[in-house]
Design a protein around this motif. Structure first.
Motif, PDB file in Angstrom:
ATOM      1  N   SER A  46       0.836  -1.197   0.000  1.00 33.71           N
ATOM      2  CA  SER A  46       0.000   0.000   0.000  1.00 33.71           C
ATOM      3  C   SER A  46       0.871   1.247   0.000  1.00 33.71           C
ATOM      4  O   SER A  46       1.916   1.294   0.663  1.00 33.71           O
ATOM      5  CB  SER A  46      -0.914   0.002   1.231  1.00 33.71           C
ATOM      6  OG  SER A  46      -1.705   1.173   1.269  1.00 33.71           O
ATOM      7  N   ASP A  88      -5.973   5.761   1.937  1.00 34.72           N
ATOM      8  CA  ASP A  88      -4.875   5.237   1.130  1.00 34.72           C
ATOM      9  C   ASP A  88      -5.395   4.050   0.316  1.00 34.72           C
ATOM     10  O   ASP A  88      -5.276   2.883   0.715  1.00 34.72           O
ATOM     11  CB  ASP A  88      -3.704   4.818   2.023  1.00 34.72           C
ATOM     12  CG  ASP A  88      -3.047   6.005   2.704  1.00 34.72           C
ATOM     13  OD1 ASP A  88      -3.146   7.121   2.166  1.00 34.72           O
ATOM     14  OD2 ASP A  88      -2.452   5.809   3.785  1.00 34.72           O
ATOM     15  N   SER A 127       0.805   5.809  -0.268  1.00 39.42           N
ATOM     16  CA  SER A 127       0.009   6.999   0.023  1.00 39.42           C
ATOM     17  C   SER A 127      -0.420   7.684  -1.277  1.00 39.42           C
ATOM     18  O   SER A 127       0.060   7.369  -2.370  1.00 39.42           O
ATOM     19  CB  SER A 127       0.811   7.975   0.884  1.00 39.42           C
ATOM     20  OG  SER A 127       1.966   8.415   0.190  1.00 39.42           O
ATOM     21  N   GLU A 159       0.229  10.775  -2.035  1.00 36.19           N
ATOM     22  CA  GLU A 159       1.359  11.559  -2.526  1.00 36.19           C
ATOM     23  C   GLU A 159       2.311  10.702  -3.355  1.00 36.19           C
ATOM     24  O   GLU A 159       2.800  11.131  -4.406  1.00 36.19           O
ATOM     25  CB  GLU A 159       2.102  12.209  -1.358  1.00 36.19           C
ATOM     26  CG  GLU A 159       1.333  13.290  -0.634  1.00 36.19           C
ATOM     27  CD  GLU A 159       0.287  12.743   0.318  1.00 36.19           C
ATOM     28  OE1 GLU A 159       0.264  11.496   0.504  1.00 36.19           O
ATOM     29  OE2 GLU A 159      -0.499  13.529   0.859  1.00 36.19           O
ATOM     30  N   THR A 160       2.577   9.471  -2.882  1.00 35.78           N
ATOM     31  CA  THR A 160       3.468   8.585  -3.623  1.00 35.78           C
ATOM     32  C   THR A 160       2.860   8.184  -4.958  1.00 35.78           C
ATOM     33  O   THR A 160       3.552   8.127  -5.982  1.00 35.78           O
ATOM     34  CB  THR A 160       3.774   7.334  -2.786  1.00 35.78           C
ATOM     35  OG1 THR A 160       4.321   7.734  -1.523  1.00 35.78           O
ATOM     36  CG2 THR A 160       4.766   6.438  -3.492  1.00 35.78           C
ATOM     37  N   GLN A 189      -8.235  13.703   5.262  1.00 39.27           N
ATOM     38  CA  GLN A 189      -7.481  13.232   4.112  1.00 39.27           C
ATOM     39  C   GLN A 189      -8.183  12.023   3.499  1.00 39.27           C
ATOM     40  O   GLN A 189      -8.851  11.267   4.197  1.00 39.27           O
ATOM     41  CB  GLN A 189      -6.055  12.841   4.523  1.00 39.27           C
ATOM     42  CG  GLN A 189      -5.218  13.987   5.050  1.00 39.27           C
ATOM     43  CD  GLN A 189      -4.919  15.023   3.991  1.00 39.27           C
ATOM     44  OE1 GLN A 189      -4.817  14.709   2.802  1.00 39.27           O
ATOM     45  NE2 GLN A 189      -4.779  16.284   4.402  1.00 39.27           N
TER      46      GLN A 189
END
Length: 346
Positions: A42, A102, A44, A46-47, A99
């Motif tokens: 898994s 994920d 994020s 951003e990644t 947020q």
């Protein structure tokens, strides 16, 4: 006659495996390649968003041959820029602490590739992209996700094989992909679609996947307006704005291998808008309020503003005075003309 002999053997079940099992020269030996999962983790948001520029560069690196992808691979690759744009615009610019979940994974796997010999040599990367392009935007049971883009793609070895008389080359391709793997309860960000029905709200996630929120899963503040053919809210029946990022929670997964593009079923809470829209509205409200409130200015700015105002006021007075003199002159000329006309009449 040979065809009569073959017909008798076919009805008797003799030689069926020979005639059916042999590959044709114009088709791959195995049309649907098998996928094997090697690793999954898994990552994020951003990644995931940071991996798309490299994927786009790899896809556009073969600009001379990018329109030669076989099958539907070209259509799938054309969706990657819009997915990357949605991640950058909606998922990364959130002001408050909330947020998105994920829901992205990085998977590594092997794919049985059956490549036409025309892609051997300099066009090998194009052939590989065409081979794995069928995995894009389709739920893969082996990978347990929906591949969105490929960050690494290369042959797993240096040798390949041919089967029978088929010219297709068979080998394993090693790839790393960014996948979309939402689960029940995950909070996603989407945009309201322009096509709405009284049965519920359609929300587009990542500019690609449709999430349907049924009527019973909508907040009480929303109601369907038959005249506008859209969902409205508030006292003024404001329409649910199209294209604004909103929150949606996954209620059930509708993705399977039979669907070209997986669809989800979700729920919505009130208010559904993300913090980015709320901050923009707050800025607009602040600007409108500042227009009616006196701002705090320094003494120098006030003095300069006072001088400018006096100068502008003096110019306005001069213009008014000139206009008044001009009007008086015109009236005087009219009076003289009238007197002359009277004398002439006499």
């Amino acid at each position: 006659q040979p065809w009569r002999i073959w017909r008798c053997l076919h009805h008797a079940g003799i030689g069926t495996g020979f005639w059916v099992g042999m590959p044709l020269a114009h088709t791959p030996f195995r049309p649907r390649p098998q996928v094997q999962l090697l690793q999954s983790k898994s990552i994020s948001v951003e990644t995931a968003a940071g991996s798309f520029p490299a994927a786009l560069e790899n896809a556009s690196g073969t600009s001379d041959h990018r329109y030669e992808f076989p099958g539907s691979a070209l259509i799938n690759y054309r969706q990657i820029p819009s997915i990357a744009e949605s991640l950058q615009a909606d998922w990364l610019h959130i002001t408050n602490g909330t947020q998105p979940s994920d829901c992205f994974v990085e998977v590594r796997g092997l794919l049985e590739t059956h490549m036409h010999p025309c892609f051997l040599g300099e066009k090998l990367l194009v052939g590989l992209q065409g081979a794995v392009g069928g995995l894009l935007l389709r739920f893969s049971a082996a990978l347990r996700c929906v591949p969105l883009c490929f960050t690494r793609l290369r042959p797993a070895g240096t040798h390949a094989a041919v089967v029978g008389e088929s010219p297709y080359v068979h080998f394993l391709a090693d790839f790393t992909a960014i996948g979309f793997a939402p689960r029940i309860g995950h909070r996603l960000i989407g945009r309201v679609s322009r096509r709405q029905t009284k049965m519920g709200v359609n929300v587009v996630v990542l500019n690609c996947f449709n999430t349907f929120v049924r009527k019973r899963s909508l907040p009480m503040e929303l109601s369907f307006d038959r005249g506008k053919a859209t969902w409205v809210h508030g006292r003024n029946d404001d329409s649910l704005p199209f294209g604004d990022p909103i929150w949606v929670e996954v209620a059930s997964l509708g993705g399977n291998s039979s669907q070209a593009v997986p669809s989800l079923v979700g729920t919505m809470r009130w208010p559904p808008w993300v913090a980015a829209k709320a901050s923009m509205a707050a800025k607009r409200k602040e600007r409108s309020e500042s227009a009616y409130k006196p701002s705090k200015e320094s003494s120098s700015s006030k003095k300069y503003k006072h001088i400018v105002d006096d100068h502008v006021q003096a110019e306005v007075l001069q213009k008014q005075e000139k206009k008044h003199k001009k009007d008086q002159k015109e009236h005087k000329e009219l009076d003289i003309e009238n007197e002359v006309n009277k004398e002439m009449d006499k």
